[in-house]
Design a protein around this motif. Structure first.
Motif, short mmCIF file in Angstrom:
data_model
loop_
_atom_site.label_atom_id
_atom_site.label_comp_id
_atom_site.label_asym_id
_atom_site.label_seq_id
_atom_site.Cartn_x
_atom_site.Cartn_y
_atom_site.Cartn_z
N MET A 1 -5.99 -54.08 -13.74
CA MET A 1 -5.40 -55.11 -14.58
C MET A 1 -6.49 -55.98 -15.20
SD MET A 1 -1.90 -56.36 -13.24
CE MET A 1 -0.62 -55.22 -12.89
N LYS A 2 -7.16 -55.39 -16.14
CA LYS A 2 -8.26 -56.07 -16.81
C LYS A 2 -7.78 -57.32 -17.57
CE LYS A 2 -12.57 -56.13 -18.17
NZ LYS A 2 -13.60 -56.57 -17.29
N TRP A 3 -6.58 -57.25 -18.15
CA TRP A 3 -6.10 -58.39 -18.94
C TRP A 3 -5.90 -59.62 -18.06
CZ3 TRP A 3 -1.53 -60.87 -17.97
CH2 TRP A 3 -0.60 -60.20 -17.16
N LEU A 4 -5.52 -59.40 -16.80
CA LEU A 4 -5.34 -60.53 -15.89
C LEU A 4 -6.69 -61.16 -15.55
CD1 LEU A 4 -3.20 -62.12 -14.41
CD2 LEU A 4 -3.39 -60.51 -12.51
N GLU A 5 -7.70 -60.34 -15.39
CA GLU A 5 -9.05 -60.86 -15.15
C GLU A 5 -9.56 -61.62 -16.37
OE1 GLU A 5 -13.52 -59.08 -14.48
OE2 GLU A 5 -11.82 -57.96 -13.65
N ASN A 6 -9.29 -61.10 -17.56
CA ASN A 6 -9.70 -61.79 -18.80
C ASN A 6 -8.98 -63.12 -18.95
OD1 ASN A 6 -11.34 -59.62 -19.40
ND2 ASN A 6 -9.90 -58.70 -20.82
N LEU A 7 -7.69 -63.15 -18.62
CA LEU A 7 -6.93 -64.39 -18.68
C LEU A 7 -7.48 -65.40 -17.68
CD1 LEU A 7 -4.55 -65.98 -19.87
CD2 LEU A 7 -3.11 -64.95 -18.10
N SER A 8 -7.81 -64.93 -16.50
CA SER A 8 -8.40 -65.79 -15.47
C SER A 8 -9.73 -66.38 -15.94
CB SER A 8 -8.59 -65.00 -14.18
OG SER A 8 -9.16 -65.80 -13.20
N ASN A 9 -10.55 -65.57 -16.59
CA ASN A 9 -11.83 -66.06 -17.12
C ASN A 9 -11.61 -67.12 -18.20
OD1 ASN A 9 -13.24 -64.36 -15.42
ND2 ASN A 9 -13.45 -62.75 -16.94
N ALA A 10 -10.59 -66.92 -19.03
CA ALA A 10 -10.28 -67.91 -20.08
C ALA A 10 -9.82 -69.22 -19.45
CB ALA A 10 -9.21 -67.36 -21.02
N ILE A 11 -9.02 -69.15 -18.40
CA ILE A 11 -8.57 -70.36 -17.71
C ILE A 11 -9.77 -71.06 -17.06
CG2 ILE A 11 -7.19 -71.21 -15.77
CD1 ILE A 11 -5.13 -69.02 -16.53
N ALA A 12 -10.69 -70.29 -16.52
CA ALA A 12 -11.90 -70.87 -15.94
C ALA A 12 -12.69 -71.62 -17.02
CB ALA A 12 -12.76 -69.79 -15.30
N TYR A 13 -12.78 -71.05 -18.22
CA TYR A 13 -13.45 -71.73 -19.34
C TYR A 13 -12.76 -73.05 -19.64
CZ TYR A 13 -14.09 -73.05 -24.21
OH TYR A 13 -14.30 -73.77 -25.36
N ILE A 14 -11.43 -73.04 -19.67
CA ILE A 14 -10.67 -74.27 -19.94
C ILE A 14 -10.93 -75.31 -18.87
CG2 ILE A 14 -8.33 -75.22 -20.06
CD1 ILE A 14 -7.52 -72.48 -21.38
N GLU A 15 -10.87 -74.89 -17.61
CA GLU A 15 -11.09 -75.82 -16.50
C GLU A 15 -12.50 -76.42 -16.52
OE1 GLU A 15 -8.94 -76.95 -14.17
OE2 GLU A 15 -7.34 -75.85 -15.19
N GLU A 16 -13.50 -75.62 -16.89
CA GLU A 16 -14.88 -76.09 -16.93
C GLU A 16 -15.13 -77.06 -18.08
OE1 GLU A 16 -17.13 -72.50 -17.16
OE2 GLU A 16 -16.61 -71.91 -15.11
N ASN A 17 -14.27 -77.05 -19.08
CA ASN A 17 -14.48 -77.87 -20.27
C ASN A 17 -13.39 -78.91 -20.49
OD1 ASN A 17 -16.93 -76.63 -21.68
ND2 ASN A 17 -15.70 -74.84 -21.16
N LEU A 18 -12.72 -79.33 -19.46
CA LEU A 18 -11.63 -80.30 -19.61
C LEU A 18 -12.12 -81.63 -20.18
CD1 LEU A 18 -9.45 -79.75 -16.42
CD2 LEU A 18 -8.81 -79.30 -18.79
#
Length: 64
Positions: A1-18
């Motif tokens: 489930m690569k798309w789930l990993e990609n979505l998780s990485n995008a959420i991590a980007y959002i969290e790091e840049n709040l």
């Protein structure tokens, strides 16, 4: 489930840049999809829109 990993990485980007400006285009790039598709899939998975998620996370962080 690569798309789930990609979505998780995008959420991590959002969290790091709040505390900074968050680029929807950059989050979508990290998730390997278009901005439109990312916003749609995020809303489907999270149950809230991307902008609402960011607003709520910033409010929570400000409370601390």
């Amino acid at each position: 489930m690569k798309w789930l990993e990609n979505l998780s990485n995008a959420i991590a980007y959002i969290e790091e840049n709040l505390e900074e400006e968050i680029s929807y285009d950059e989050a979508a790039r990290i998730a390997c999809c278009s901005t439109f598709y990312f916003q749609g899939i995020f809303s489907y998975v999270a149950g809230v829109s991307l902008s609402e998620y960011i607003r709520r996370r910033r409010m929570t962080q400000a409370g601390f």
